[in-house]
Write an enzyme that holds these catalytic residues in place. Structure first.
Site, PDB file in Angstrom:
ATOM      1  N   GLU A  74     -12.325  -1.736  12.127  1.00 39.98           N
ATOM      2  CA  GLU A  74     -12.316  -1.095  10.811  1.00 39.98           C
ATOM      3  C   GLU A  74     -13.443  -1.612   9.926  1.00 39.98           C
ATOM      4  O   GLU A  74     -14.083  -0.847   9.212  1.00 39.98           O
ATOM      5  CB  GLU A  74     -10.960  -1.362  10.139  1.00 39.98           C
ATOM      6  CG  GLU A  74     -10.892  -0.840   8.727  1.00 39.98           C
ATOM      7  CD  GLU A  74      -9.529  -1.072   8.076  1.00 39.98           C
ATOM      8  OE1 GLU A  74      -8.623  -1.599   8.737  1.00 39.98           O
ATOM      9  OE2 GLU A  74      -9.387  -0.708   6.898  1.00 39.98           O
TER      10      GLU A  74
ATOM     11  N   GLU B 208       0.823  -1.213   0.000  1.00 41.23           N
ATOM     12  CA  GLU B 208       0.000   0.000   0.000  1.00 41.23           C
ATOM     13  C   GLU B 208       0.858   1.266   0.000  1.00 41.23           C
ATOM     14  O   GLU B 208       0.641   2.180   0.796  1.00 41.23           O
ATOM     15  CB  GLU B 208      -0.957  -0.027   1.197  1.00 41.23           C
ATOM     16  CG  GLU B 208      -1.848  -1.264   1.174  1.00 41.23           C
ATOM     17  CD  GLU B 208      -2.873  -1.339   2.295  1.00 41.23           C
ATOM     18  OE1 GLU B 208      -2.623  -0.769   3.366  1.00 41.23           O
ATOM     19  OE2 GLU B 208      -3.917  -1.981   2.073  1.00 41.23           O
TER      20      GLU B 208
ATOM     21  N   ASP C 203      -8.001  -9.053   4.498  1.00 41.25           N
ATOM     22  CA  ASP C 203      -7.769  -7.906   5.376  1.00 41.25           C
ATOM     23  C   ASP C 203      -8.841  -7.754   6.452  1.00 41.25           C
ATOM     24  O   ASP C 203      -9.752  -6.942   6.293  1.00 41.25           O
ATOM     25  CB  ASP C 203      -7.721  -6.630   4.531  1.00 41.25           C
ATOM     26  CG  ASP C 203      -7.275  -5.443   5.348  1.00 41.25           C
ATOM     27  OD1 ASP C 203      -6.861  -5.636   6.491  1.00 41.25           O
ATOM     28  OD2 ASP C 203      -7.357  -4.313   4.821  1.00 41.25           O
TER      29      ASP C 203
END
Ligand code: BDP
Length: 713
Positions: free
Chosen positions: A406, A304, A378
């Site tokens: 998240e 990322e 993820d």
């Protein structure tokens, strides 16, 4: 008159405290125990503690605090009590105890920070012992927890060693105090005021962690800033390390791979370049001068946008080993993250980490441990376990769980995560045949590794109650408990946490424990049932976004993962698709490769199926998807009602806070269900089965909901 005034004052204070509890004290409430038994009284009131260190002072304070909270100052064991239950408490290191009281063999088996609690029949004392002061601190916390929840010391005693050596929190905290994927305010590290101002909260943080066995903290975000490695920041880090040390907590930092360029003025960060290697060695020396027990580095590389060895055509092992060599003389370790996926490779993201790391098995230095997320994509509400856990016997692997939510509704959605952790830890990798559970991989027992670790991405922030939702304290707690004992059950943790945090009233604990235990599955149901994944809104990941498509890269979209079209839905990861399944053991391939035998919870993770495909209950896939969404919604609504029935059993402040969050959750569960079903129904073209409520709006409406200023990005 004066007397009446004081009486009224005391009354008001008492009433206020009965109603006010902002949650700051976490699970260390030390609220009064009703009718303390003779042994509880005697242990709390008569204790003797051997030793002299900062940790021993912490133990003394903890006992005083606990005693003053749990029993009123005027209560003392009566003579009769003393005669019947003569226990007093003795806290002393193993080597300071008289030999005659010792069940030696059991104590000898304890590791350094393990502890024993037992009743010495001869002296009638309850003894907490360990080989180190930190072990004594852990034992003391355990005993106090037992007293608060009303457990007594079992006849055979308690002999506890942690199964995992490094039990760390990963703070994704930036130096400007924003927190990546943090939803409970700002970072608790006030870098600007450090090192001169030491906030009381740093002590309270360390104490809370020690009380659940956490012994390491990574202060900074994995998307790292090399500034933290500069001299003035190292002074600040040192100040925190000094606070945490007596609580047994080591400090770690994230190391930005390009630091030699950014702060070292070198032209390269190539791990095979001698100047770069020398720079890291010097940096390590400098860090250890400040912090002699510095834990080491966590590194996110080649992921990322983060720099890494790929920039120099080097391997992950080259990168990790270079840092490991710099830390080695000082006893530091490198936690090298496996969350690596290419910006260019069009390959299934599920497969990339495995493909990159598997060939490097056995190539890492002895002080490197590879940090693997629980699943291959993820931190989704549910992921099958990461195939790397079954594929790298010669490399110590550590687990990375995400405590911050998240992908599970951020701060307002109650999702007790222990069942998620437990589910992954119990999965069988079959590496050495049946019984090769993930827990055994990470506690080192399966492949005989000494270096063991677990990381939890922290959900802690500057909110007064630390975690936003009061119930998210339970996820911090559960993480600590499972890092210590990865075989412990979620039910046990939930019960213990509720009793320590609120009350032992069984009319509260019973139903609310049930609610907690079902909550993660409920969230899976209203967000991503039957193996769906990554269908959340873009960038901030808050709310549904099954329509997210296009943009910079396909594997950041929802359409890439759900593959919904008129012919069906799901990501084919079998031989006819990406074949990610081949990364698992044969037994698993067989089970999960077959639509008839794969657990339905992973169905659409591995298979693309027509909407009309029949599931085990005889109903179509489409009906089942809809039924799961509705089930999640129904449960979220029922939780509000259930919570209302416990009003009055706990303080009003926390009751009301949780109530309001549960209402938000119920509303947002409907939002998820309606948005997803409306979106998918354009492909399935099937009507909703009985019992599933029709969405109230059209797709354009759901797509137009664009929450602004969502925290944590
Ligand atoms: C993802 C988050 C991103 C993190 C990344 C990581 O969206 O903010 O930086 O993981 O773990 O879940 O590195």
């Amino acid at each position: 008159m004066k007397f009446i005034f004081s009486l009224c004052f005391i009354l008001v204070i008492n009433i206020i405290s009965a109603f006010a509890n902002d949650g700051y004290k976490l699970w260390l409430q030390y609220y009064p125990i009703e009718n303390p038994s003779a042994w509880q009284l005697s242990v709390l009131k008569n204790h003797k503690i051997h030793g002299d260190s900062e940790t021993i002072s912490i133990i003394k304070n903890e006992l005083e605090l606990a005693a003053s909270g749990m029993v009123s100052p005027s209560k003392h064991p009566t003579k009769k009590d003393k005669k019947n239950t003569p226990n007093t408490l003795l806290i002393a290191k193993h080597q300071d105890l008289g030999l005659e009281v010792l069940p030696n063999t059991l104590i000898n088996q304890l590791v350094d920070d393990g502890y024993a609690i037992f009743l010495d029949k001869k002296s009638g004392q309850i003894i907490v012992t360990a080989k180190s002061d930190i072990g004594l601190l852990y034992g003391t916390f355990r005993l106090l927890q037992m007293i608060q929840i009303g457990d007594s010391v079992p006849e055979e005693g308690i002999f506890q060693s942690p199964k995992i050596t490094h039990r760390v929190l990963n703070h994704w905290d930036n130096l400007d105090r924003t927190v990546e994927r943090g939803y409970s305010g700002f970072s608790i590290w006030n870098w600007h005021r450090l090192p001169r101002h030491i906030d009381q909260q740093y002590h309270d943080y360390a104490r809370a962690n020690a009380s659940i066995g956490i012994n390491g903290t990574v202060l900074t975000n994995v998307n790292a800033n090399s500034l933290v490695l500069t001299p003035s920041y190292l002074e600040k880090v040192k100040a925190l390390a000094d606070v945490f040390r007596p609580y047994g907590i080591k400090v770690y930092l994230t190391a930005r791979f390009s630091s030699p360029i950014e702060i070292g003025k070198l032209p390269t960060a190539d791990p095979l370049d001698e100047d770069v290697q020398a720079w890291w060695k010097e940096k390590a020396k400098e860090i250890y001068k400040h912090i002699p027990d510095f834990g080491g580095f966590v590194v996110k590389a080649d992921s990322e946008g983060q720099p890494g060895p790929h920039n120099y055509k080097r391997s992950q092992a080259d990168g990790a080993n270079m840092l490991a060599e710099a830390l080695e003389p000082f006893g530091g370790i490198v936690m090298w993250r496996a969350f690596v996926y290419s910006e260019h490779t069009p390959d299934d993201r599920h497969k990339q980490a495995y493909n990159e790391f598997k060939p490097l098995d056995g190539k890492f230095k002895g002080n490197v441990i590879v940090q693997v997320k629980n699943g291959a994509i993820d931190f989704q509400p549910r992921e099958p376990f990461h195939p790397m856990f079954g594929a790298m016997p010669q490399t110590p692997l550590m687990m990375e769980f995400q405590i911050t939510q998240e992908y599970l509704g951020h701060d307002t959605h109650l999702a007790f995560l222990a069942p998620l952790f437990e589910e992954v830890l119990k999965e069988d990798t079959f590496t050495n045949g049946a019984g090769s559970e993930v827990a055994k991989v990470i506690d080192g027992s399966l492949h005989n590794h000494k270096l063991t670790a677990m990381a939890g991405v922290a959900n802690i922030g500057s909110d007064r109650n630390w975690t936003g939702h009061h119930f998210h304290q339970a996820n911090w707690y559960a993480y600590g408990k499972m890092a210590w004992a990865p075989y412990i059950s979620s039910a046990e943790i939930a019960e213990e946490w509720l009793k320590l945090t609120f009350t032992t009233d069984k009319n509260f604990v019973g139903p609310i424990q049930k609610m907690m235990l079902a909550s993660r599955e409920m969230v899976v149901n209203y967000m991503t049932p039957l193996g769906l994944h990554h269908i959340m809104a873009e960038s901030h990941h808050y709310g549904p976004g099954p329509w997210v498509t296009g943009g910079r890269r396909a594997d950041w979209t929802a359409t890439y993962y759900h593959q919904a079209s008129e012919t069906g839905i799901g990501f084919d990861r079998t031989k006819t698709g990406s074949n990610a399944l081949e990364q698992y053991a044969e037994q698993i391939q067989k089970l999960w490769g077959d639509v008839e035998t794969i657990p339905e919870e992973h169905l659409l993770w591995f298979h693309h199926l027509p909407w009309s495909h029949k599931l085990q209950n005889g109903k179509s896939l489409w009906d089942n998807i809809a039924i799961h969404y509705q089930k999640g919604v129904d449960e979220a609504k029922a939780n509000v009602k259930l919570w209302e029935t416990v009003q009055g059993k706990i303080d009003h402040e926390r009751f009301a806070h949780v109530h309001s969050f549960l209402k938000i959750q119920a509303e947002e569960a409907v939002w998820w269900k309606d948005a997803c079903l409306t979106y998918f129904s354009q492909f399935s073209k099937m009507s909703l089965p009985d019992g599933v409520e029709e969405p109230t709006h059209d797709l354009e409406y759901y797509k137009s909901i664009r929450p602004r200023h969502v925290p944590g990005i």
